[in-house]
Design a protein around this motif. Structure first.
Motif, mmCIF file in Angstrom:
data_model
loop_
_atom_site.group_PDB
_atom_site.id
_atom_site.type_symbol
_atom_site.label_atom_id
_atom_site.label_comp_id
_atom_site.label_asym_id
_atom_site.label_seq_id
_atom_site.Cartn_x
_atom_site.Cartn_y
_atom_site.Cartn_z
ATOM 1 N N GLN A 102 0.826 -1.209 0.000
ATOM 2 C CA GLN A 102 0.000 0.000 0.000
ATOM 3 C C GLN A 102 0.862 1.262 0.000
ATOM 4 O O GLN A 102 0.597 2.214 -0.738
ATOM 5 C CB GLN A 102 -0.925 -0.007 1.222
ATOM 6 C CG GLN A 102 -2.017 -1.068 1.142
ATOM 7 C CD GLN A 102 -2.901 -1.078 2.375
ATOM 8 O OE1 GLN A 102 -4.120 -1.037 2.273
ATOM 9 N NE2 GLN A 102 -2.290 -1.134 3.560
ATOM 10 N N ARG A 103 1.889 1.258 0.845
ATOM 11 C CA ARG A 103 2.763 2.432 0.942
ATOM 12 C C ARG A 103 3.561 2.638 -0.348
ATOM 13 O O ARG A 103 3.587 3.736 -0.912
ATOM 14 C CB ARG A 103 3.725 2.272 2.128
ATOM 15 C CG ARG A 103 4.786 3.365 2.259
ATOM 16 C CD ARG A 103 4.179 4.709 2.539
ATOM 17 N NE ARG A 103 5.201 5.720 2.760
ATOM 18 C CZ ARG A 103 5.029 7.014 2.494
ATOM 19 N NH1 ARG A 103 3.888 7.447 2.008
ATOM 20 N NH2 ARG A 103 5.994 7.888 2.731
ATOM 21 N N LEU A 104 4.194 1.584 -0.831
ATOM 22 C CA LEU A 104 5.048 1.728 -2.020
ATOM 23 C C LEU A 104 4.230 1.994 -3.274
ATOM 24 O O LEU A 104 4.647 2.761 -4.144
ATOM 25 C CB LEU A 104 5.921 0.488 -2.196
ATOM 26 C CG LEU A 104 6.896 0.155 -1.061
ATOM 27 C CD1 LEU A 104 7.978 -0.804 -1.548
ATOM 28 C CD2 LEU A 104 7.529 1.397 -0.464
ATOM 29 N N SER A 105 3.075 1.383 -3.384
ATOM 30 C CA SER A 105 2.221 1.643 -4.547
ATOM 31 C C SER A 105 1.726 3.082 -4.540
ATOM 32 O O SER A 105 1.588 3.706 -5.604
ATOM 33 C CB SER A 105 1.033 0.668 -4.565
ATOM 34 O OG SER A 105 1.475 -0.661 -4.759
ATOM 35 N N GLY A 106 1.482 3.630 -3.347
ATOM 36 C CA GLY A 106 1.092 5.032 -3.259
ATOM 37 C C GLY A 106 2.185 5.965 -3.758
ATOM 38 O O GLY A 106 1.913 6.920 -4.495
#
Length: 281
Positions: A102-106
């Motif tokens: 979730q963090r890296l895709s954001g």
């Protein structure tokens, strides 16, 4: 940064979450095998899949049935990964894997959006050191997935003289002299300047890159005229997706943007156990 560095970080993330044991999962599970599916709850660009998979692998024997590739776009409701393995492993790794994805895709999604704003120019989008402590390796990886470039990784791999360095040394010129005396030609020297007057001083010190800090677009144009291609020009300070086109000025080589890491919205995802059985699936 060596790959084993990421491996140790992933192990620490799991220790943070599991510590002495997952008392809920260990109380519920009785050796069942399961299939777990991670799906997107909104659209974006994927980043972090190799790390998410490794999280589960560190916990036990899992089989990746399907996984999208980093850099691919996805839509709301789309399956991103399907895993088969012990239910206990899938449940213990669920939150850590999802947090990473979730963090890296954001970050990748936001970076890619801004990179597209610079399409048609020769300007490279750079990240900064405004990253989450302990998570910089992964956040800078996500920037690259999104099409951006990494600025310095830490204090050890690049010279960047900023306002406080100048204050300590007494002047920009003295700060440059001291640093060059220590590092010689081994490192490029970049200097942050806060005015056109400081820019002229930096150019006289034979630096390699000048960072125009919090310059208006009008002053960036004037600075580029002063530089005349003698050194690389970086623009930084309060750059956002809304104003970045104003700074896409001919003669600028880089735009550095802390926004892509410190303000990236997490992409919502979830994992569901699809099937489960005692002997297998």
């Amino acid at each position: 940064m060596p790959e084993h560095f990421a491996e140790e970080l992933l192990k620490n993330f799991l220790k943070e979450d599991i510590a002495t044991g997952d008392i809920t999962t260990e109380g519920v599970c009785r050796g069942e095998k399961a299939i777990g599916t991670i799906k997107a709850k909104e659209e974006g660009m994927l980043a972090g899949m190799p790390f998410a998979i490794r999280v589960f692998e560190l916990l036990g024997d899992v089989k990746v049935i399907y996984a999208k590739t980093d850099g691919e776009s996805f839509q709301k409701g789309e399956t991103l990964m399907t895993l088969e393995g012990p239910a206990e492993v899938l449940l213990k790794g669920e939150r850590t894997a999802l947090n990473i994805l979730q963090r890296l895709s954001g970050i990748a999604t936001l970076t890619n959006k801004i990179v597209k704003e610079l399409k048609g120019t020769n300007i490279e989008l750079l990240d900064t050191r405004k990253t989450t402590p302990g998570f910089r390796y992964f956040e800078k990886y996500a920037v690259k997935v999104g099409g951006g470039k990494n600025h310095r990784f830490g204090l050890y791999d690049m010279v960047l003289i900023k306002d406080n360095h100048k204050k300590v040394a007494g002047s920009l010129r003295e700060a440059v002299r001291r640093v060059k005396q220590m590092v010689g030609p081994a490192y490029r020297v970049e200097v942050e300047v806060e005015s056109l007057e400081e820019l002229s001083e930096a150019l006289s010190c034979e630096v390699d890159v000048v960072m125009l800090d919090n310059f208006s677009p009008k002053d960036v144009r004037r600075a580029v005229e002063l530089v005349k291609g003698k050194v690389k020009v970086e623009v930084s300070g309060n750059i956002t997706p809304e104003n970045i086109k104003e700074y896409a000025i001919e003669g600028v080589n880089y735009i550095s943007c802390g926004f892509i890491t410190h303000s990236a919205k997490w992409i919502d995802m979830s994992m569901k156990i699809e099937r489960c059985g005692d002997e297998g699936i």
